[in-house]
Design an enzyme around this catalytic site. Structure first.
Site, PDB file in Angstrom:
ATOM      1  CE1 TYR A 147      -3.645  -2.476   0.082  1.00  0.00           C
ATOM      2  CE2 TYR A 147      -2.816  -3.197   2.219  1.00  0.00           C
ATOM      3  CZ  TYR A 147      -3.661  -3.381   1.142  1.00  0.00           C
ATOM      4  OH  TYR A 147      -4.515  -4.442   1.102  1.00  0.00           O
ATOM      5  CG  HIS A 197      -9.217  -1.255  -5.081  1.00  0.00           C
ATOM      6  ND1 HIS A 197      -9.792  -1.470  -3.858  1.00  0.00           N
ATOM      7  CD2 HIS A 197     -10.163  -1.507  -6.008  1.00  0.00           C
ATOM      8  CE1 HIS A 197     -11.055  -1.838  -4.043  1.00  0.00           C
ATOM      9  NE2 HIS A 197     -11.309  -1.868  -5.336  1.00  0.00           N
TER      10      HIS A 197
HETATM   11  C1  DQA Z   1      -7.540  -2.161  -1.112  1.00  0.00           C
HETATM   12  C2  DQA Z   1      -7.551  -3.599  -1.641  1.00  0.00           C
HETATM   13  C3  DQA Z   1      -8.464  -4.479  -0.809  1.00  0.00           C
HETATM   14  O1  DQA Z   1      -8.462  -5.813  -1.308  1.00  0.00           O
HETATM   15  C4  DQA Z   1      -7.998  -4.498   0.641  1.00  0.00           C
HETATM   16  O2  DQA Z   1      -8.897  -5.249   1.434  1.00  0.00           O
HETATM   17  C5  DQA Z   1      -7.789  -3.137   1.194  1.00  0.00           C
HETATM   18  C6  DQA Z   1      -7.171  -2.111   0.359  1.00  0.00           C
HETATM   19  C7  DQA Z   1      -6.536  -1.271  -1.880  1.00  0.00           C
HETATM   20  O3  DQA Z   1      -6.669  -0.062  -1.820  1.00  0.00           O
HETATM   21  O4  DQA Z   1      -5.606  -1.800  -2.514  1.00  0.00           O
HETATM   22  O5  DQA Z   1      -8.048  -2.894   2.371  1.00  0.00           O
HETATM   23  O6  DQA Z   1      -8.821  -1.596  -1.301  1.00  0.00           O
END
Ligand code: DQA
Length: 153
Positions: free
Chosen positions: A31, A108
Site C-alpha cells: 500500500y 484501490h
Molecule cells: C484495497 C484492496 C483491498 O483488497 C484491501 O482489502 C484493502 C485495500 C486497496 O486499496 O488496494 O483494504 O482496497
C-alpha cells in the site's frame, strides 16, 4: 441549471473503507508509505486545482459508511470509493451506493487482480463509472479526474 444543481456538481464524497486508517504502516510493500492524511492532502491539492470540493469519511464499520452515503448524497455529485475489504463482500454498501443514485468511481491502491483470488471480485465494479487500481495514491487522483470527466460529459 439551478443553483443547487450547480453547487452539487462541485462536491465529491470520498469514502475510505476499513483499515485504511492504518495506511503508512500497514503492509507498505502493498500500500506504500503514504498515510491516509497524505492521501487526503494529495486529493485536496488536485481538487483545489480542479475547483472541486471534497467531503471525506473513513470508517471500519459498514453501517457508518451506509449512513454517511445516505446523508451526503443530496450534497454531492458523485463518490470516489475505496471500500477496501468491503469491496469484495458488501452487498449493503453496493445497495447504498445504488440506492442514492449518484455515480461513483472505485479505486484501490494495490493491484487487486494480482493478489488473492477473493480480491478479484468486486461487488461495486459493474455499477461503477470506472475502476482504477494498482497505482498507489495515484489511483485516487486518476479516479477523481475520471469521475469529474464523467460528470462534465
Ligand atoms: C484495497 C484492496 C483491498 O483488497 C484491501 O482489502 C484493502 C485495500 C486497496 O486499496 O488496494 O483494504 O482496497
Amino acid at each position: 441549471m439551478t443553483e443547487l444543481a450547480g453547487a452539487r456538481l462541485r462536491r465529491v464524497g470520498v469514502i475510505h473503507g476499513p483499515n485504511l486508517h492504518l495506511l503508512g504502516t500497514r503492509e507498505p510493500e502493498l500500500y506504500g508509505a503514504t498515510t491516509l492524511d497524505g492521501v487526503n492532502r494529495a486529493l485536496e491539492g488536485l481538487a483545489a486545482d480542479l475547483g472541486v470540493e471534497l467531503e471525506g469519511v473513513q470508517s471500519n464499520h459498514e453501517g457508518v459508511l451506509v449512513d454517511w452515503i445516505t446523508e451526503e448524497a443530496p450534497r454531492v455529485a458523485g463518490f470516489l470509493v475505496n471500500a477496501a475489504g468491503l469491496t469484495h463482500t458488501s452487498v449493503v454498501l453496493r445497495d447504498a451506493l445504488l440506492g442514492v443514485g449518484r455515480p461513483f468511481v472505485e479505486v484501490h491502491l494495490s493491484n487487486t487482480s494480482a493478489r488473492e483470488s477473493f480480491r478479484h471480485r468486486s461487488l461495486l465494479a459493474d455499477r461503477a463509472v470506472g475502476v482504477v487500481y494498482g497505482f498507489g495514491v495515484e489511483s485516487y487522483l486518476l479516479g477523481l479526474r475520471g469521475l469529474l470527466s464523467h460528470l462534465d460529459s
